[in-house]
Design a protein around this motif. Structure first.
Motif, PDB file in Angstrom:
ATOM      1  N   ILE A 211       0.865  -1.183   0.000  1.00 36.18           N
ATOM      2  CA  ILE A 211       0.000   0.000   0.000  1.00 36.18           C
ATOM      3  C   ILE A 211       0.896   1.225   0.000  1.00 36.18           C
ATOM      4  O   ILE A 211       1.741   1.385   0.884  1.00 36.18           O
ATOM      5  CB  ILE A 211      -0.916   0.022   1.236  1.00 36.18           C
ATOM      6  N   SER A 213       1.228   5.440  -0.144  1.00 38.90           N
ATOM      7  CA  SER A 213       0.467   6.637   0.187  1.00 38.90           C
ATOM      8  C   SER A 213       1.409   7.818   0.335  1.00 38.90           C
ATOM      9  O   SER A 213       2.592   7.649   0.627  1.00 38.90           O
ATOM     10  CB  SER A 213      -0.307   6.416   1.500  1.00 38.90           C
ATOM     11  N   CYS A 238      -1.865  -1.169  -3.829  1.00 37.29           N
ATOM     12  CA  CYS A 238      -3.022  -0.322  -3.553  1.00 37.29           C
ATOM     13  C   CYS A 238      -2.533   1.117  -3.509  1.00 37.29           C
ATOM     14  O   CYS A 238      -1.678   1.472  -2.688  1.00 37.29           O
ATOM     15  CB  CYS A 238      -3.666  -0.700  -2.222  1.00 37.29           C
ATOM     16  N   ARG A 239      -3.072   1.955  -4.396  1.00 37.59           N
ATOM     17  CA  ARG A 239      -2.717   3.377  -4.456  1.00 37.59           C
ATOM     18  C   ARG A 239      -3.759   4.163  -3.656  1.00 37.59           C
ATOM     19  O   ARG A 239      -4.903   4.285  -4.080  1.00 37.59           O
ATOM     20  CB  ARG A 239      -2.690   3.860  -5.904  1.00 37.59           C
ATOM     21  N   SER A 240      -3.342   4.741  -2.558  1.00 40.57           N
ATOM     22  CA  SER A 240      -4.320   5.382  -1.673  1.00 40.57           C
ATOM     23  C   SER A 240      -4.963   6.609  -2.295  1.00 40.57           C
ATOM     24  O   SER A 240      -6.048   7.029  -1.865  1.00 40.57           O
ATOM     25  CB  SER A 240      -3.647   5.778  -0.351  1.00 40.57           C
ATOM     26  N   TRP A 241      -4.338   7.205  -3.282  1.00 41.06           N
ATOM     27  CA  TRP A 241      -4.887   8.413  -3.907  1.00 41.06           C
ATOM     28  C   TRP A 241      -5.959   8.112  -4.945  1.00 41.06           C
ATOM     29  O   TRP A 241      -6.654   9.013  -5.386  1.00 41.06           O
ATOM     30  CB  TRP A 241      -3.769   9.243  -4.538  1.00 41.06           C
ATOM     31  N   SER A 244      -9.537   2.907  -2.217  1.00 35.19           N
ATOM     32  CA  SER A 244      -9.550   2.748  -0.769  1.00 35.19           C
ATOM     33  C   SER A 244      -8.609   1.635  -0.345  1.00 35.19           C
ATOM     34  O   SER A 244      -8.653   0.525  -0.886  1.00 35.19           O
ATOM     35  CB  SER A 244     -10.972   2.428  -0.290  1.00 35.19           C
ATOM     36  N   CYS A 245      -7.759   1.956   0.615  1.00 34.88           N
ATOM     37  CA  CYS A 245      -6.813   0.968   1.143  1.00 34.88           C
ATOM     38  C   CYS A 245      -7.087   0.704   2.627  1.00 34.88           C
ATOM     39  O   CYS A 245      -6.182   0.362   3.401  1.00 34.88           O
ATOM     40  CB  CYS A 245      -5.380   1.445   0.946  1.00 34.88           C
ATOM     41  N   GLU A 249      -3.627   3.747   5.157  1.00 31.07           N
ATOM     42  CA  GLU A 249      -3.184   4.802   4.249  1.00 31.07           C
ATOM     43  C   GLU A 249      -2.265   5.827   4.909  1.00 31.07           C
ATOM     44  O   GLU A 249      -1.746   6.715   4.234  1.00 31.07           O
ATOM     45  CB  GLU A 249      -4.400   5.500   3.650  1.00 31.07           C
ATOM     46  N   LYS A 251      -2.790   8.376   6.893  1.00 29.27           N
ATOM     47  CA  LYS A 251      -3.198   9.785   6.883  1.00 29.27           C
ATOM     48  C   LYS A 251      -3.117  10.446   8.256  1.00 29.27           C
ATOM     49  O   LYS A 251      -3.111  11.673   8.359  1.00 29.27           O
ATOM     50  CB  LYS A 251      -4.609   9.903   6.310  1.00 29.27           C
TER      51      LYS A 251
END
Length: 294
Positions: A211, A213, A238-241, A244-245, A249, A251
């Motif tokens: 993942i 991010s 998985c690309r968080s941008w 949905s991961c 992610e 953040k």
């Protein structure tokens, strides 16, 4: 954040000599050992039940100031003495794999002042590699030392305590009152790219290996190129941008939040257990991540 820290350009000079620790005990002769072993042994010795004391503001400021001073001038005589009083040992040596000289500033596993493990390459700094959860996100320290070795001029920041120590007060990825965060913050001022490595259980996102991010920041071309390089290396990403991961992610990561404020390049990377347990896959991961610093 440390308001009085120097913002001068970081210049790395100096010769390799083995220093004794300033706490009255001899530091291990790191120049005679494989750095990967040093890193792995440190991580494996961390325990969630170990004592941990939150460093006071003055302690955080002093520790970060001395670590940055070593990074600047690589003459850690006075700094080593001061760092010793803060629970750190300071050694110098040469990495047996790369031939590059380094300074290692590390707390002792199990000490209540488990405030960090800082490995500084003596070439001009270009990349900050961060391992915030050693001993918890198993084998992430192996990716950390491999990235350090792959990129001359790297600075490896690793937490000095298990993330659950001190009732989770030692979780440096989610606490600003740590030496880890204080050092990372000052390096952000120089806009050094920061690459932070985490690990997740395979069941948390079973169809993904990695993942990626930008944390609290916005994805850039460097993030997108890195994701592509990981896919080209046969990782499911998985690309968080763009998707949905889950809760992976990054953040809420405090280093990521500060990097967004400074507009410093920052990658928050989660890797599954299957990747971390496979030496060949981990090597492929590290190679692909080189795209981020190009």
């Amino acid at each position: 954040m440390i308001s009085k820290m120097t913002r001068r350009a970081l210049v790395i000079t100096g010769a390799a000599v083995l220093l004794a620790a300033c706490t009255g005990q001899s530091s291990p002769e790191a120049s005679d050992r494989d750095l990967a072993d040093v890193v792995s042994e440190f991580a494996s010795a961390l325990s969630p039940r170990a004592p941990y004391r939150i460093p006071g503001l003055a302690e955080r400021s002093d520790a970060a100031a001395e670590i940055l001073a070593v990074l600047e001038n690589h003459q850690p005589g006075v700094e080593a003495e001061k760092l010793g009083r803060l629970g750190f040992t300071v050694t110098q040596g040469m990495d047996s794999v790369t031939g590059r000289r380094y300074v290692l500033i590390a707390s002792r596993p199990g000490d209540e002042r488990g405030w960090g493990f800082f490995l500084i390459d003596q070439e001009a700094p270009r990349l900050v590699v961060e391992v915030p959860h050693p001993g918890s996100d198993l084998h992430t320290e192996k990716s950390g030392i491999a990235l350090y070795r792959q990129h001359p001029g790297s600075v490896l920041l690793m937490a000095g305590a298990h993330r659950r120590a001190g009732d989770r007060a030692a979780d440096v990825a989610h606490r600003e009152d740590t030496v880890f965060h204080a050092v990372a913050a000052e390096l952000m001022r120089s806009r050094l790219p920061q690459l932070q490595i985490h690990g997740f259980d395979d069941d948390s996102l079973p169809d993904k290996d990695v993942i990626i991010s930008a944390g609290a920041g916005k994805a850039t071309a460097a993030h997108r190129d890195t994701a592509t390089a990981l896919e080209d290396a046969n990782f499911s990403v998985c690309r968080s941008w763009s998707e949905s991961c889950g809760d992976l992610e990054g953040k809420t990561n405090v280093q990521g939040r500060l990097a967004a404020q400074f507009e410093t390049p920052f990658v928050h990377l989660e890797t599954n257990r299957a990747t971390r347990d496979d030496a060949e896959r981990q090597a492929a991961l590290v190679k692909a991540l080189g795209v981020f610093t190009q």
